[in-house]
Design a protein around this motif. Structure first.
Motif, short mmCIF file in Angstrom:
data_model
loop_
_atom_site.label_atom_id
_atom_site.label_comp_id
_atom_site.label_asym_id
_atom_site.label_seq_id
_atom_site.Cartn_x
_atom_site.Cartn_y
_atom_site.Cartn_z
N LYS A 237 1.09 -0.73 0.38
CA LYS A 237 -0.12 0.06 0.31
C LYS A 237 1.09 1.09 -0.45
N ALA A 238 1.78 1.13 0.35
CA ALA A 238 2.74 2.44 0.92
C ALA A 238 3.54 2.68 -0.66
N LEU A 239 3.80 1.40 -1.21
CA LEU A 239 4.74 1.87 -1.99
C LEU A 239 4.25 2.21 -2.83
N ASP A 240 3.05 1.42 -3.09
CA ASP A 240 1.42 1.60 -4.16
C ASP A 240 1.56 3.50 -4.26
N LYS B 4 1.76 6.24 -6.92
CA LYS B 4 0.62 7.61 -7.62
C LYS B 4 1.39 8.84 -7.33
N ASN B 5 1.59 8.95 -5.79
CA ASN B 5 2.14 10.51 -5.81
C ASN B 5 2.81 11.01 -7.01
N ASP C 64 3.80 9.61 -9.86
CA ASP C 64 3.11 9.81 -11.15
C ASP C 64 2.20 10.90 -10.89
N ILE C 65 1.50 11.27 -10.20
CA ILE C 65 1.27 12.92 -10.27
C ILE C 65 1.88 14.39 -10.45
N GLU C 66 3.27 13.56 -9.92
CA GLU C 66 4.19 14.98 -9.82
C GLU C 66 4.23 15.47 -11.33
N ASN C 67 4.77 14.10 -12.12
CA ASN C 67 5.45 13.90 -13.33
C ASN C 67 4.07 14.09 -14.18
N LEU C 68 3.03 14.63 -14.27
CA LEU C 68 1.93 15.22 -15.13
C LEU C 68 2.59 16.33 -15.25
#
Length: 352
Positions: free
Chosen positions: A93-96, A100-101, A103-107
């Motif tokens: 869960k922590a890794l996911d 995800k965070n 991936d959002i930062e790279n958007l």
């Protein structure tokens, strides 16, 4: 996770086997079944009540040592599997969450979809097909789970919160679509988003026509009224079925829109009734009689079949409907002059 399940299975199997062997072993020493079971339980779980019967021979003592070691080891091994499973779950869960965070930062130059209801789900599906980067924001954890199960990038949170919009990169986004069924929330989201990113293109949903003005004042570039669009669509299906069928074809619609964006044209249906002078005439003759005022782009036969790739030498039959495109005013005038019934009129500016 598979490793922990395997460990639990092995540990449970070995522990069960130890119990069975231990009970059988004490039975072979001449103990009753109840005494054997009781001895196994207090030995493995270390209760410390003492032996049920005295352990007189070395073989009885060695066997009891085996029961203690095998039973305790298998129990510890099984419990370790459960702990590993829980720990792996939390770690995953922590890794996911971290991934995800990141991936959002790279958007960047992405699309933000506020709300994952019916409209949000359709919009997300279309964006995925178009390979447009997007992120979903919704405060409903069930909807977020559904979005993530579909492979979408999603974040739980309130879209009216400035910090949440900043967390999903509103400063770097190119479009925000707020599609919540609550007009007040859409107005507030629009106002907040416009303040955070003045260059952002904002598409907003409105339930009532009176909300459109408020959304535009709040900063929305485009306002979509689903109820109005649905009603118009249903009306079109009732009153203009042939043209709607034709326009629903994506490639032809794209080509048609390219033409209509350059000239002020309209699309009409010209029915060929019984007794029409064009029965048994070719489509080419129909166009010639129109003196260049229109061109035929499709033909609907009496049985409902639509012919899109027209052969202009095709003979018209009674009950046929010709879909033509021409300059505004020319087609109705031709229809009146030649006793043809004009069913449909689409102006170029109205075709989306």
């Amino acid at each position: 996770m598979q490793e922990s399940f395997k460990r639990i299975f092995i540990g449970t199997t070995f522990f069960t086997a130890t119990l069975v062997v231990a009970v059988v072993g004490y039975g072979l020493f001449g103990w009753t079944l109840l005494d054997s079971i009781y001895m196994v339980v207090i030995t493995i779980f270390g209760v410390g009540y003492g032996e049920v019967n005295p352990l007189r021979t070395p073989s009885e003592k060695i066997f009891t040592i085996f029961v203690i070691i095998a039973g305790t080891s298998s129990a510890v091994y099984t419990v370790g599997g459960f702990i590993q499973m829980i720990a792996e779950g939390e770690i995953n869960k922590a890794l996911d969450s971290h991934k995800k965070n990141k991936d959002i930062e790279n958007l960047k130059q992405h699309i933000i979809i506020c709300g994952f209801g019916r409209m949000g789900q359709i919009l997300a599906h279309q964006m995925q097909e178009a390979r447009q980067p997007f992120v979903i924001l919704d405060r409903d954890s069930i909807r977020i789970s559904q979005a993530e199960a579909l492979g979408y990038l999603a974040q739980i949170g309130n879209a009216t919160d400035e910090e949440m919009l900043q967390a999903i990169g509103i400063e770097k986004a190119k479009i925000l679509a707020t599609v919540l069924p609550d007009d007040a929330a859409n107005v507030f989201i629009t106002l907040t988003a416009r303040g955070l990113n003045p260059k952002l293109k904002i598409l907003a949903r409105g339930e009532f026509p009176t909300t459109e003005k408020k959304l535009r004042l709040a900063g929305a570039d485009e306002v979509v009224l689903p109820a109005t669009i649905s009603a118009l669509r249903m009306a079109s299906l009732i009153t203009r079925p042939t043209a709607i069928d034709f326009l629903e074809t994506k490639e032809e619609r794209r080509q048609l829109n390219e033409l209509l964006s350059h000239v002020d044209v309209q699309i009409d249906e010209l029915a060929v009734p019984v007794g029409s002078p064009f029965v048994s005439k070719t489509i080419r003759e129909l166009e010639v009689r129109g003196k260049g005022g229109f061109i035929a782009i499709a033909l609907r036969k009496q049985d409902g079949t639509i012919v899109r790739n027209l052969d202009h030498n095709t003979l018209l039959e009674k009950g046929d409907t010709v879909i033509v495109m021409g300059h505004q005013g020319d087609i109705p005038q031709f229809a009146r002059a030649n006793e043809l019934k004009s069913k449909l009129r689409y102006r170029g500016s109205q075709v989306g």
